[in-house]
Design an enzyme around this catalytic site. Structure first.
Site, mmCIF file in Angstrom:
data_model
loop_
_atom_site.group_PDB
_atom_site.id
_atom_site.type_symbol
_atom_site.label_atom_id
_atom_site.label_comp_id
_atom_site.label_asym_id
_atom_site.label_seq_id
_atom_site.Cartn_x
_atom_site.Cartn_y
_atom_site.Cartn_z
ATOM 1 C CB ILE A 1 -0.106 8.452 -5.551
ATOM 2 C CG1 ILE A 1 1.305 8.771 -5.076
ATOM 3 C CG2 ILE A 1 -0.048 7.281 -6.492
ATOM 4 C CD1 ILE A 1 1.473 8.714 -3.616
ATOM 5 C CB ILE B 1 1.787 -1.329 -11.653
ATOM 6 C CG1 ILE B 1 1.734 0.155 -11.225
ATOM 7 C CG2 ILE B 1 0.729 -1.608 -12.718
ATOM 8 C CD1 ILE B 1 2.058 1.168 -12.301
ATOM 9 C CE LYS C 1 11.416 -1.567 -16.097
ATOM 10 N NZ LYS C 1 10.884 -1.495 -14.739
HETATM 11 C C1 LIG Z 1 7.535 7.850 -5.335
HETATM 12 C C2 LIG Z 1 6.784 6.681 -5.879
HETATM 13 C C3 LIG Z 1 7.212 6.062 -7.058
HETATM 14 C C4 LIG Z 1 6.524 4.967 -7.547
HETATM 15 N N1 LIG Z 1 6.989 4.335 -8.672
HETATM 16 C C5 LIG Z 1 6.381 3.197 -9.107
HETATM 17 C C6 LIG Z 1 6.834 2.506 -10.255
HETATM 18 O O1 LIG Z 1 7.780 2.909 -10.930
HETATM 19 N N2 LIG Z 1 6.188 1.377 -10.601
HETATM 20 C C7 LIG Z 1 5.122 0.886 -9.908
HETATM 21 O O2 LIG Z 1 4.606 -0.184 -10.242
HETATM 22 N N3 LIG Z 1 4.640 1.567 -8.864
HETATM 23 C C8 LIG Z 1 5.238 2.691 -8.435
HETATM 24 N N4 LIG Z 1 4.736 3.358 -7.357
HETATM 25 C C9 LIG Z 1 3.491 2.879 -6.743
HETATM 26 C C10 LIG Z 1 2.315 3.305 -7.610
HETATM 27 O O3 LIG Z 1 2.316 4.710 -7.784
HETATM 28 C C11 LIG Z 1 0.987 2.892 -6.953
HETATM 29 O O4 LIG Z 1 1.050 1.537 -6.587
HETATM 30 C C12 LIG Z 1 -0.147 3.065 -7.927
HETATM 31 O O5 LIG Z 1 -0.193 4.368 -8.436
HETATM 32 C C13 LIG Z 1 -1.474 2.735 -7.267
HETATM 33 O O6 LIG Z 1 -1.914 3.730 -6.406
HETATM 34 P P1 LIG Z 1 -3.356 3.568 -5.768
HETATM 35 O O7 LIG Z 1 -4.334 3.485 -6.868
HETATM 36 O O8 LIG Z 1 -3.311 2.453 -4.796
HETATM 37 O O9 LIG Z 1 -3.559 4.893 -4.919
HETATM 38 P P2 LIG Z 1 -3.872 6.405 -5.377
HETATM 39 O O10 LIG Z 1 -3.349 6.721 -6.723
HETATM 40 O O11 LIG Z 1 -3.385 7.251 -4.239
HETATM 41 O O12 LIG Z 1 -5.460 6.487 -5.448
HETATM 42 C C14 LIG Z 1 -6.248 6.576 -4.295
HETATM 43 C C15 LIG Z 1 -7.684 6.850 -4.693
HETATM 44 O O13 LIG Z 1 -8.509 6.791 -3.529
HETATM 45 C C16 LIG Z 1 -9.428 7.843 -3.559
HETATM 46 N N5 LIG Z 1 -9.880 8.155 -2.208
HETATM 47 C C17 LIG Z 1 -9.136 8.405 -1.108
HETATM 48 N N6 LIG Z 1 -9.947 8.690 -0.057
HETATM 49 C C18 LIG Z 1 -11.225 8.609 -0.518
HETATM 50 C C19 LIG Z 1 -12.502 8.812 0.059
HETATM 51 N N7 LIG Z 1 -12.664 9.152 1.343
HETATM 52 N N8 LIG Z 1 -13.607 8.662 -0.720
HETATM 53 C C20 LIG Z 1 -13.503 8.313 -2.024
HETATM 54 N N9 LIG Z 1 -12.316 8.098 -2.618
HETATM 55 C C21 LIG Z 1 -11.186 8.257 -1.878
HETATM 56 C C22 LIG Z 1 -8.675 8.992 -4.219
HETATM 57 O O14 LIG Z 1 -9.544 9.953 -4.757
HETATM 58 C C23 LIG Z 1 -7.934 8.217 -5.319
HETATM 59 O O15 LIG Z 1 -8.792 8.078 -6.445
HETATM 60 C C24 LIG Z 1 5.383 4.483 -6.863
HETATM 61 C C25 LIG Z 1 4.930 5.130 -5.718
HETATM 62 C C26 LIG Z 1 5.614 6.217 -5.219
HETATM 63 C C27 LIG Z 1 5.109 6.870 -3.975
#
Ligand SMILES: Cc1cc2nc3c(=O)[nH]c(=O)nc-3n(C[C@H](O)[C@H](O)[C@H](O)COP(=O)(O)OP(=O)(O)OC[C@H]3O[C@@H](n4cnc5c(N)ncnc54)[C@H](O)[C@@H]3O)c2cc1C
Length: 514
Positions: A49, A352, A82
């Site tokens: 993301i 996070i 921060k």
């Molecule tokens: C606008 C916004 C602002 C934010 N601000 C904050 C903040 O200030 N502080 C905070 O703590 N959090 C914040 N967050 C939340 C934070 O960004 C997420 O909690 C954090 O980045 C974790 O994301 P993730 O790893 O769960 O998902 P992602 O980063 O989306 O990773 C998903 C992973 O899954 C993999 N994947 C998907 N499908 C498949 C598949 N079929 N096969 C293999 N791999 C696959 C992708 O390749 C990727 O590696 C924010 C979110 C948004 C939307």
């Protein structure tokens, strides 16, 4: 026959996947030679993301626990300090309306509740300034430590602002090079179930079949394992938290010497709020808003007006968000962490920290065998549900005690039917006494303790009755604590360096390792 849990397969390589991999691998490193493994499978085609720049102070101990160098983290992830959040225009909407939710506790918190004593003083000082030094540090643009303070240690409590696009690769290198995590770049195409309904393996396009004993779903909004495969429903909470869209933009500084804010700035708008985060190389700015209340075009206009002429041509990224979480987080032999578990607007940077806490329980309470997994899962689900519920309450608090009535968004937010029962009851209680330790904040590692509620309530001018007669016995002690705080604030302001200056020194010389 006992089925040991030794092969941990994490699907997804965003912040959630790599933090979980690091925390589990660091804890169980000694078992690697005995067949214990952590494998992270990540799609080479689906990007992470790449947002999420605000964190909680827990990240310091998490990074220390997995053996990361804080200096390298600063250097490689464009990190700044921060010290809290500054909320502007949330109470009345007036230009001079603001308050801080700092990361330091009120002076001698736990010994004496200073709220009624501050209310009785009526000397015009804000609650934050009366009980804590950190608002002044932020106002003056000061860092929370000096170059002589060791890695992860603080003079004033702190967390980080970071570049999310750089954080995942940084963790990846550390996990693979130092902690023995196996990294597989492959797309998961199919999830294979065993007869009992557990996940047996995943079929990947580039690396074939991968078997595991425990699967961690970190596939982001896709929720490939917990949602698509195991069908765990999503519990929507958009009736409480209305924002469902985000616009994000990266804004360069006017000059290399421009000051870097040491807090997240959160500025309320007509139907949402704008975050403004200062990193060493740029600012990350975004507008989180409710599409039920304003159009995307209007939201973008408000965002560009906030940035000013410098932002006229900058590209804006639009992200759809859905507030809520899974009904269960651990089902059979699959645990969801990160966006796969749920999402709540980033008003208090709570995502996070939830990832860190989930990873920590997983690592600490990792079931030895399948036979005890359901018991561990039940406890994990109880704790995690409690945490999501408390975050929802705390985020809603920022909205539901506003005095703003200028737009339908703010008027809708104070409707009693949109306020969770537990929060409504506590607000009633807090009309006659301020939040304190025994208000059911009884978990270890409570993300938002009573101090956080105090900062928001009294930053927003919440009316709590106090009874002069009850204060007399501790008035002297309270007065001393508040003057101690004043003295400490002056000392800190005299000793701490400017934020950008310290970041430059860390880049050049590094911090001392503990
Ligand atoms: C606008 C916004 C602002 C934010 N601000 C904050 C903040 O200030 N502080 C905070 O703590 N959090 C914040 N967050 C939340 C934070 O960004 C997420 O909690 C954090 O980045 C974790 O994301 P993730 O790893 O769960 O998902 P992602 O980063 O989306 O990773 C998903 C992973 O899954 C993999 N994947 C998907 N499908 C498949 C598949 N079929 N096969 C293999 N791999 C696959 C992708 O390749 C990727 O590696 C924010 C979110 C948004 C939307």
């Amino acid at each position: 026959m006992v089925h040991p849990v030794k092969r941990i397969v994490i699907v997804g390589g965003g912040t959630a996947g790599w933090l979980t991999a690091g925390v589990i691998a660091a804890k169980h490193r000694g078992r690697m030679d005995a067949g214990f493994s952590v494998t992270l499978v990540e799609s080479p085609n689906t990007p992470i993301i790449g947002v999420g720049e605000g964190t909680w102070p827990t990240l310091r101990s998490t990074l220390a626990r997995i053996g990361v160098s804080e200096t390298e983290f600063f250097r490689q992830c464009d990190v700044a300090f921060k010290q809290g959040a500054r909320f502007s225009r949330w109470t009345t909407g007036a230009p001079d309306d603001y308050y801080y939710h700092p990361l330091m506790l009120p002076q001698s918190f736990g010994q004496l509740n200073l709220v009624p004593h501050w209310l009785a003083r009526e000397d015009g000082s804000t609650f934050c300034d009366a009980v804590c030094a950190q608002g002044r540090l932020c106002d003056d643009g000061l860092a929370p430590k000096t170059i002589a303070t060791a890695e992860f240690e603080a003079v004033a409590n702190y967390s980080y602002h970071l570049d999310a696009g750089k954080f995942a690769p940084f963790l990846q290198a550390h996990c693979c090079e130092k902690l023995g995590v196996r990294h597989v770049l492959a797309d998961v195409r199919r999830v294979n179930l065993a007869e009992n309904g557990d996940i047996r393996s995943i079929d990947t396009e580039q690396a074939g079949e991968i078997e595991g004993d425990l699967f961690v779903d970190c596939t982001g909004f896709k929720a490939l394992l917990i949602g698509e495969t195991l069908g765990v429903p999503f519990k929507d909470c958009s009736d409480v938290l209305f924002c469902d869209r985000a616009l994000a933009v990266q804004v360069p500084y006017a000059s290399e010497a421009a000051p870097i804010a040491c807090q997240t700035n959160s500025v309320a708008q007509s139907a949402g709020w704008i975050w403004d985060i200062g990193l060493p190389a740029r600012r990350g700015i975004g507008h989180v808003y409710s599409s039920r209340h304003i159009s995307d075009e209007q939201a973008e206009r408000e965002l560009r007006a906030y940035i000013g002429p410098a932002g006229a041509a900058l590209p804006v990224r639009k992200i759809a968000i859905r507030s809520g979480h899974r009904e269960t987080f651990w089902k059979r032999n699959c645990v969801a962490v990160g966006l796969a578990a749920g999402f709540l607007e980033p008003l208090e940077a709570s995502a996070i920290v939830l990832i860190e806490l989930s990873a920590k329980i997983l690592a600490e309470q990792l079931p030895a065998c399948r036979e005890v997994m359901d018991t561990v899962a039940k406890r994990f689900n109880e704790t995690t549900s409690y945490r999501w519920g408390r975050i929802i309450d705390f985020l809603k608090l920022h909205y539901c005690i506003t005095k703003r009535t200028d737009t339908p968004f703010w008027r809708d937010n104070v409707e009693s039917s949109t306020i969770p029962d537990r929060l409504r009851e506590l607000l009633e209680l807090w009309r006659y006494r301020p939040p304190w330790m025994f208000d059911e904040f009884d978990r270890i590692e409570e993300i938002f303790p009573p101090a956080s509620y105090q900062y928001v309530l009294y930053g927003m001018g919440y009316d709590t009755a106090y009874f002069e007669d009850d204060l007399a016995a501790e008035a002297q002690k309270a007065s001393k604590l508040m003057s101690d705080n004043h003295r400490i604030a002056q000392q800190m302001c005299g000793q701490l360096p400017r934020h950008r200056e310290l970041l430059r020194k860390i880049d050049q010389h590094g911090l001392q390792r503990i």
